[in-house]
Design a protein around this motif. Structure first.
Motif, PDB file in Angstrom:
ATOM      1  N   ALA A  29       6.897  -7.651  18.842  1.00 29.96           N
ATOM      2  CA  ALA A  29       7.317  -7.573  20.240  1.00 29.96           C
ATOM      3  C   ALA A  29       6.521  -6.513  20.999  1.00 29.96           C
ATOM      4  CB  ALA A  29       8.816  -7.262  20.322  1.00 29.96           C
ATOM      5  N   LEU A  30       6.063  -5.503  20.284  1.00 30.05           N
ATOM      6  CA  LEU A  30       5.245  -4.448  20.898  1.00 30.05           C
ATOM      7  C   LEU A  30       3.760  -4.788  20.893  1.00 30.05           C
ATOM      8  CD1 LEU A  30       6.946  -1.314  19.272  1.00 30.05           C
ATOM      9  CD2 LEU A  30       7.160  -2.074  21.647  1.00 30.05           C
ATOM     10  N   GLY A  31       3.402  -5.932  20.342  1.00 32.78           N
ATOM     11  CA  GLY A  31       2.001  -6.310  20.249  1.00 32.78           C
ATOM     12  C   GLY A  31       1.270  -5.558  19.163  1.00 32.78           C
ATOM     13  N   LEU A  32       1.991  -5.165  18.092  1.00 33.24           N
ATOM     14  CA  LEU A  32       1.416  -4.380  17.009  1.00 33.24           C
ATOM     15  C   LEU A  32       1.463  -5.156  15.703  1.00 33.24           C
ATOM     16  CD1 LEU A  32       3.238  -1.014  17.813  1.00 33.24           C
ATOM     17  CD2 LEU A  32       0.879  -1.617  18.404  1.00 33.24           C
ATOM     18  N   GLY A  33       0.624  -4.725  14.769  1.00 32.44           N
ATOM     19  CA  GLY A  33       0.634  -5.343  13.455  1.00 32.44           C
ATOM     20  C   GLY A  33       1.747  -4.820  12.582  1.00 32.44           C
ATOM     21  N   GLY A  34       2.166  -3.570  12.812  1.00 41.29           N
ATOM     22  CA  GLY A  34       3.226  -2.956  12.026  1.00 41.29           C
ATOM     23  C   GLY A  34       3.603  -1.610  12.593  1.00 41.29           C
ATOM     24  N   ILE A  35       4.757  -1.084  12.143  1.00 41.58           N
ATOM     25  CA  ILE A  35       5.241   0.214  12.606  1.00 41.58           C
ATOM     26  C   ILE A  35       5.779   1.008  11.422  1.00 41.58           C
ATOM     27  CG2 ILE A  35       5.813  -0.507  14.963  1.00 41.58           C
ATOM     28  CD1 ILE A  35       8.737  -0.818  14.066  1.00 41.58           C
ATOM     29  N   ALA A  36       5.790   2.336  11.590  1.00 42.73           N
ATOM     30  CA  ALA A  36       6.362   3.229  10.579  1.00 42.73           C
ATOM     31  C   ALA A  36       6.888   4.468  11.279  1.00 42.73           C
ATOM     32  CB  ALA A  36       5.318   3.617   9.535  1.00 42.73           C
ATOM     33  N   VAL A  37       7.901   5.085  10.683  1.00 36.89           N
ATOM     34  CA  VAL A  37       8.456   6.332  11.204  1.00 36.89           C
ATOM     35  C   VAL A  37       8.381   7.400  10.125  1.00 36.89           C
ATOM     36  CG1 VAL A  37      10.509   7.507  12.079  1.00 36.89           C
ATOM     37  CG2 VAL A  37      10.022   5.171  12.795  1.00 36.89           C
ATOM     38  N   SER A  38       7.808   8.532  10.481  1.00 35.81           N
ATOM     39  CA  SER A  38       7.768   9.691   9.595  1.00 35.81           C
ATOM     40  C   SER A  38       8.431  10.868  10.281  1.00 35.81           C
ATOM     41  CB  SER A  38       6.328  10.059   9.221  1.00 35.81           C
ATOM     42  OG  SER A  38       5.777   9.107   8.344  1.00 35.81           O
ATOM     43  N   LEU A  39       9.115  11.686   9.504  1.00 33.20           N
ATOM     44  CA  LEU A  39       9.777  12.875  10.021  1.00 33.20           C
ATOM     45  C   LEU A  39       8.899  14.105   9.836  1.00 33.20           C
ATOM     46  CD1 LEU A  39      13.423  12.373   8.706  1.00 33.20           C
ATOM     47  CD2 LEU A  39      12.434  11.664  10.886  1.00 33.20           C
ATOM     48  N   ARG A  40       9.122  15.080  10.689  1.00 29.20           N
ATOM     49  CA  ARG A  40       8.493  16.396  10.567  1.00 29.20           C
ATOM     50  C   ARG A  40       6.980  16.287  10.422  1.00 29.20           C
ATOM     51  NH1 ARG A  40       9.670  19.596   6.432  1.00 29.20           N
ATOM     52  NH2 ARG A  40      10.337  17.947   5.024  1.00 29.20           N
ATOM     53  N   GLY A  42       4.873  13.924   9.651  1.00 26.62           N
ATOM     54  CA  GLY A  42       4.317  13.287   8.467  1.00 26.62           C
ATOM     55  C   GLY A  42       4.828  13.825   7.156  1.00 26.62           C
ATOM     56  N   ALA A  43       5.873  14.669   7.157  1.00 32.14           N
ATOM     57  CA  ALA A  43       6.359  15.258   5.902  1.00 32.14           C
ATOM     58  C   ALA A  43       7.200  14.282   5.086  1.00 32.14           C
ATOM     59  CB  ALA A  43       7.165  16.519   6.183  1.00 32.14           C
ATOM     60  N   GLU A  44       7.763  13.249   5.729  1.00 32.61           N
ATOM     61  CA  GLU A  44       8.577  12.281   4.993  1.00 32.61           C
ATOM     62  C   GLU A  44       8.572  10.938   5.704  1.00 32.61           C
ATOM     63  OE1 GLU A  44       9.919  10.593   2.285  1.00 32.61           O
ATOM     64  OE2 GLU A  44      10.358  12.701   1.841  1.00 32.61           O
ATOM     65  N   LEU A  45       8.168   9.909   5.003  1.00 31.40           N
ATOM     66  CA  LEU A  45       8.179   8.549   5.532  1.00 31.40           C
ATOM     67  C   LEU A  45       9.555   7.947   5.300  1.00 31.40           C
ATOM     68  CD1 LEU A  45       6.824   5.952   6.611  1.00 31.40           C
ATOM     69  CD2 LEU A  45       6.003   5.526   4.277  1.00 31.40           C
ATOM     70  N   VAL A  46      10.200   7.470   6.369  1.00 30.39           N
ATOM     71  CA  VAL A  46      11.571   6.977   6.237  1.00 30.39           C
ATOM     72  C   VAL A  46      11.767   5.543   6.730  1.00 30.39           C
ATOM     73  CG1 VAL A  46      12.581   9.282   6.360  1.00 30.39           C
ATOM     74  CG2 VAL A  46      12.251   7.988   8.471  1.00 30.39           C
ATOM     75  N   TRP A  47      10.778   4.969   7.402  1.00 27.57           N
ATOM     76  CA  TRP A  47      10.978   3.626   7.978  1.00 27.57           C
ATOM     77  C   TRP A  47       9.612   2.971   8.116  1.00 27.57           C
ATOM     78  CZ3 TRP A  47      15.765   1.879  10.408  1.00 27.57           C
ATOM     79  CH2 TRP A  47      15.654   0.626  11.050  1.00 27.57           C
ATOM     80  N   GLU A  57       0.538   5.714   6.546  1.00 25.60           N
ATOM     81  CA  GLU A  57       1.263   6.982   6.500  1.00 25.60           C
ATOM     82  C   GLU A  57       0.936   7.747   5.224  1.00 25.60           C
ATOM     83  OE1 GLU A  57       3.570   8.023   9.307  1.00 25.60           O
ATOM     84  OE2 GLU A  57       1.871   6.730   9.774  1.00 25.60           O
ATOM     85  N   ASP A  58       0.769   7.040   4.118  1.00 26.17           N
ATOM     86  CA  ASP A  58       0.354   7.692   2.879  1.00 26.17           C
ATOM     87  C   ASP A  58      -1.003   8.373   3.058  1.00 26.17           C
ATOM     88  OD1 ASP A  58       2.509   7.240   1.191  1.00 26.17           O
ATOM     89  OD2 ASP A  58       1.733   5.330   0.451  1.00 26.17           O
ATOM     90  N   ALA A  59      -1.919   7.684   3.757  1.00 28.41           N
ATOM     91  CA  ALA A  59      -3.248   8.257   3.979  1.00 28.41           C
ATOM     92  C   ALA A  59      -3.168   9.532   4.808  1.00 28.41           C
ATOM     93  CB  ALA A  59      -4.145   7.226   4.671  1.00 28.41           C
ATOM     94  N   GLN A  60      -2.369   9.511   5.873  1.00 28.12           N
ATOM     95  CA  GLN A  60      -2.227  10.710   6.698  1.00 28.12           C
ATOM     96  C   GLN A  60      -1.600  11.855   5.908  1.00 28.12           C
ATOM     97  OE1 GLN A  60      -1.647  10.138  11.158  1.00 28.12           O
ATOM     98  NE2 GLN A  60      -0.317   8.542  10.334  1.00 28.12           N
ATOM     99  N   ALA A  98      -8.308   3.998   7.267  1.00 28.54           N
ATOM    100  CA  ALA A  98      -7.683   2.997   8.127  1.00 28.54           C
ATOM    101  C   ALA A  98      -8.559   1.754   8.243  1.00 28.54           C
ATOM    102  CB  ALA A  98      -7.415   3.591   9.509  1.00 28.54           C
ATOM    103  N   ARG A  99      -9.840   1.955   8.418  1.00 27.80           N
ATOM    104  CA  ARG A  99     -10.742   0.801   8.530  1.00 27.80           C
ATOM    105  C   ARG A  99     -10.767  -0.002   7.240  1.00 27.80           C
ATOM    106  NH1 ARG A  99     -13.999   4.605  11.196  1.00 27.80           N
ATOM    107  NH2 ARG A  99     -15.461   4.702   9.442  1.00 27.80           N
ATOM    108  N   ASP A 100     -10.632   0.689   6.088  1.00 26.48           N
ATOM    109  CA  ASP A 100     -10.572  -0.027   4.811  1.00 26.48           C
ATOM    110  C   ASP A 100      -9.343  -0.933   4.744  1.00 26.48           C
ATOM    111  OD1 ASP A 100     -12.910   1.069   3.889  1.00 26.48           O
ATOM    112  OD2 ASP A 100     -11.946   2.622   2.680  1.00 26.48           O
TER     113      ASP A 100
END
Length: 223
Positions: A29-40, A42-47, A57-60, A98-100
């Motif tokens: 709906a946002l015109g994106l391929g995917g979404i993720a939410v990290s807290l603090r 990038g200290a914790e990926l939760v969504w 997010e793992d790469a960051q 990211a390009r990979d």
């Protein structure tokens, strides 16, 4: 399904276990391929909606660089519409990772409660190009809705887990990383911050996600 319908149905989707379906539909709906939410920062990926979002997010997290872990940004959303052009100098390793993954554009919205930033909502595209004004505004609506969801979650709820889980639920995706950091801190006699840096460096040197390196360290512990 419209974005408004998705936002209205957020709680029902979570309660019904349709986390991945909701997140994927929301990204589209946002015109994106995917979404993720990290807290603090990038200290914790939760969504996350899909594997590519989680790996971004793992790469960051592993590299300690990228638009989602920037402490502050003035524009909302923070747009990187062409990673090859806009991120090659500032975040060279992240841009290459990211390009990979076939990602060419990244967008970050703050997940916040009032003036307090809880984390970041990161979306990606497989083609370069900026967001439209409507997409930018809609992304902020999603970030605000997810902030409410995160504030309502408490450790110990039936809906929470500890460790990597299904996309869309509030999981501690990097719980093992934090555990391995504690192990290294004790083993090496260094502060937790330095232990985390060493863990990230080891993962980068091995060309692996930091989660894989952390699991290996934990497997070495006596049972």
């Amino acid at each position: 399904m419209t974005l408004q319908e998705l936002l209205v149905g957020l709680e029902e989707a979570v309660d019904g276990g349709r986390h991945r379906e909701w997140a994927v539909q929301c990204a589209h709906a946002l015109g994106l391929g995917g979404i993720a939410v990290s807290l603090r920062w990038g200290a914790e990926l939760v969504w996350f909606s899909d594997g590519v979002s989680a790996r971004l997010e793992d790469a960051q997290f592993t590299l300690g660089q990228g638009p989602g872990v920037a402490a502050e940004f003035t524009d909302v959303p923070h747009q990187v519409p062409d990673l090859a052009r806009d991120a090659a100098e500032e975040w060279p390793q992240f841009a290459a990772e990211a390009r990979d993954l076939g990602v060419w554009a990244v967008f970050v919205w703050p997940v916040r409660s009032g003036a307090v930033r809880l984390g970041s909502l990161t979306g990606y595209r497989r083609t370069p190009g900026p967001l439209t004004p409507q997409q930018s505004a809609d992304g902020l609506r999603v970030a605000d809705a997810l902030a409410g969801r995160l504030l309502a979650w408490r450790p110990g709820n039936e809906s929470s887990t500890d460790g990597q889980g299904e996309a869309g639920t509030v999981d501690l995706h990097w719980a093992e990383v934090h555990q391995a950091t504690g192990v290294l801190s004790c083993r090496l006699g260094v502060p937790l911050g330095e232990a985390m840096v060493r863990l990230r460096a080891q993962a980068f040197a091995e060309g692996r996600a930091v989660t894989e390196t952390a699991r290996e360290i934990l497997r070495e512990l006596p049972s």
